[in-house]
Write a protein that holds these residues in place. Sequence first.
Motif, PDB file in Angstrom:
ATOM      1  N   LEU A 217      41.621  31.772  49.016  1.00 18.69           N
ATOM      2  CA  LEU A 217      42.509  32.683  49.845  1.00 18.69           C
ATOM      3  C   LEU A 217      41.910  34.020  49.859  1.00 18.69           C
ATOM      4  O   LEU A 217      41.788  34.407  50.989  1.00 18.69           O
ATOM      5  N   ALA A 218      41.486  34.421  49.089  1.00 13.70           N
ATOM      6  CA  ALA A 218      40.548  35.873  48.825  1.00 13.70           C
ATOM      7  C   ALA A 218      39.286  35.652  49.944  1.00 13.70           C
ATOM      8  O   ALA A 218      39.061  36.627  50.481  1.00 13.70           O
ATOM      9  N   GLU A 219      38.567  34.750  49.669  1.00 13.80           N
ATOM     10  CA  GLU A 219      37.467  34.337  50.505  1.00 13.80           C
ATOM     11  C   GLU A 219      37.754  34.462  52.065  1.00 13.80           C
ATOM     12  O   GLU A 219      37.193  34.974  52.951  1.00 13.80           O
TER      13      GLU A 219
ATOM     14  N   LYS B  27      41.729  44.773  51.760  1.00 17.95           N
ATOM     15  CA  LYS B  27      42.568  44.942  50.479  1.00 17.95           C
ATOM     16  C   LYS B  27      43.445  43.623  49.929  1.00 17.95           C
ATOM     17  O   LYS B  27      43.401  43.383  48.858  1.00 17.95           O
ATOM     18  N   ALA B  28      43.924  42.739  51.039  1.00 21.66           N
ATOM     19  CA  ALA B  28      44.549  41.748  50.431  1.00 21.66           C
ATOM     20  C   ALA B  28      43.213  40.754  49.759  1.00 21.66           C
ATOM     21  O   ALA B  28      43.763  40.190  48.548  1.00 21.66           O
ATOM     22  N   ALA B  29      42.228  40.664  50.186  1.00 20.46           N
ATOM     23  CA  ALA B  29      41.267  39.905  49.493  1.00 20.46           C
ATOM     24  C   ALA B  29      40.945  40.219  48.459  1.00 20.46           C
ATOM     25  O   ALA B  29      40.792  39.325  47.207  1.00 20.46           O
ATOM     26  N   LEU B  30      40.785  41.615  48.194  1.00 23.01           N
ATOM     27  CA  LEU B  30      40.480  42.178  46.634  1.00 23.01           C
ATOM     28  C   LEU B  30      41.572  41.884  45.902  1.00 23.01           C
ATOM     29  O   LEU B  30      41.293  41.488  44.453  1.00 23.01           O
ATOM     30  N   ASP B  31      42.802  41.964  46.231  1.00 28.93           N
ATOM     31  CA  ASP B  31      43.889  41.796  45.295  1.00 28.93           C
ATOM     32  C   ASP B  31      43.962  40.195  44.816  1.00 28.93           C
ATOM     33  O   ASP B  31      44.293  40.080  43.705  1.00 28.93           O
TER      34      ASP B  31
ATOM     35  N   ALA C  37      35.695  33.137  40.230  1.00 30.48           N
ATOM     36  CA  ALA C  37      36.131  34.424  40.837  1.00 30.48           C
ATOM     37  C   ALA C  37      35.574  35.477  39.946  1.00 30.48           C
ATOM     38  O   ALA C  37      35.248  36.554  40.312  1.00 30.48           O
ATOM     39  N   VAL C  38      35.544  35.286  38.593  1.00 33.67           N
ATOM     40  CA  VAL C  38      34.978  36.578  37.727  1.00 33.67           C
ATOM     41  C   VAL C  38      33.591  36.987  38.312  1.00 33.67           C
ATOM     42  O   VAL C  38      33.222  38.026  38.536  1.00 33.67           O
ATOM     43  N   ALA C  39      32.713  35.830  38.646  1.00 36.32           N
ATOM     44  CA  ALA C  39      31.416  36.187  39.226  1.00 36.32           C
ATOM     45  C   ALA C  39      31.488  36.858  40.502  1.00 36.32           C
ATOM     46  O   ALA C  39      30.656  37.693  40.707  1.00 36.32           O
ATOM     47  N   ARG C  40      32.515  36.335  41.075  1.00 37.87           N
ATOM     48  CA  ARG C  40      32.442  36.617  42.792  1.00 37.87           C
ATOM     49  C   ARG C  40      32.915  38.036  42.594  1.00 37.87           C
ATOM     50  O   ARG C  40      32.417  38.942  43.479  1.00 37.87           O
ATOM     51  N   LEU C  41      33.953  38.388  41.972  1.00 38.02           N
ATOM     52  CA  LEU C  41      34.430  39.720  41.709  1.00 38.02           C
ATOM     53  C   LEU C  41      33.231  40.889  41.231  1.00 38.02           C
ATOM     54  O   LEU C  41      33.104  41.973  41.724  1.00 38.02           O
ATOM     55  N   GLY C  42      32.468  40.295  40.351  1.00 41.34           N
ATOM     56  CA  GLY C  42      31.422  41.090  39.888  1.00 41.34           C
ATOM     57  C   GLY C  42      30.382  41.231  40.774  1.00 41.34           C
ATOM     58  O   GLY C  42      29.921  42.628  40.840  1.00 41.34           O
TER      59      GLY C  42
END
Length: 365
Positions: A3-5, A14-18, A31-36
Amino acid sequence: MALAEALDNQGQGKAALDWMVRAAHGGWMPAVARLGLWQLVGHITPQAPALGVGRIIQAAQANDPFGLHLAAIVDSGAIGTPRNIARSLFWLARAAQLGDGRAACQLGVLCGDRKLAHAALSAAVETGFEPALVALGDRPAIAGPTDWDAVARAADLSAFAAPVSRVVESESPRVLSIPDLLPPEICAYVMALAEPALGRSLVLTDDGTEQARSERSNRVMHFGLVDSDVILELVNLRVAQAAGMPPENAEGLGVLHYAPGERYRPHMDYIPDTPENAHQLAVMGQRVRTLLVYLNDGYEGGETLFPRLEAGFRPAPGGALIFDSVTDDGAMDPRTLHEGSPTTSGEKWVISKWFRTKALRPTAS
């Protein structure tokens, strides 16, 4: 994470980041890797390289494939963290052990032990990774290695540390050539990696847009951070040192392909100083230096011509050409007008590296 992607692709940052933060805090390592990655480059979140690298390493330590891929890149490229080639090879070994063909191929190409290299490339071929077929050549595939750490320990990086011999081709403007900057196996790997992703080359115009124009008919692949790998980062470091420029000031590695008759007509490499380009120049700085590495032979024509210098150059495979598009005080130097002349037969492959006056990647500091 999905959903974030999807939200990110729709421009709902903003919604994607949340949602990505939710997925990462829930312990989902992709998701940890992508957020990083987002934090490392400042995508839809304030740039925080140390936090980004920390999350990427966390995902890699958990054997997440994307985390391993990114960790190998940031460690070998010194992106937001000190350069650590040994640890990048460790990440490649972990990824190869999990069946990553690209990681196995890189280890095989870099390995100084012929038997281990043969086994590593055979394992990469087994996954369907096409550049491994090129690297393996006509040798039959054999059983893959069981000890990937041994393959990593046998890496021979001496070709990237060999002395650089610069030949002055022109004093003013300064044009330099360098023989044997990259070895044949690295040239072959770069070509094989770029070939499936080639697209029509674009021209940056005075209005700040990139367009397909008749003056540039060749194809190109630009490797961004996520597209990169350990070998490409070693190439980035090698060419930056040869050019006498900080590696972080380089644009992504470009690989140019010219089929017979294709060319790039006379042009300058600097960014036009127009109101439309003002923001780009303020953030990224001006392009000041170009380095070209010729990757192959087997074609006719294809020289890099400087019509106002009445000179043309065609280095041997692995050889490089370096020149500036601006003078020492930053003014445009019209004498460095140049063109990629058309090939009359065969295919020409070239690495193109543009260096800017400002850093484009976060450094360890």
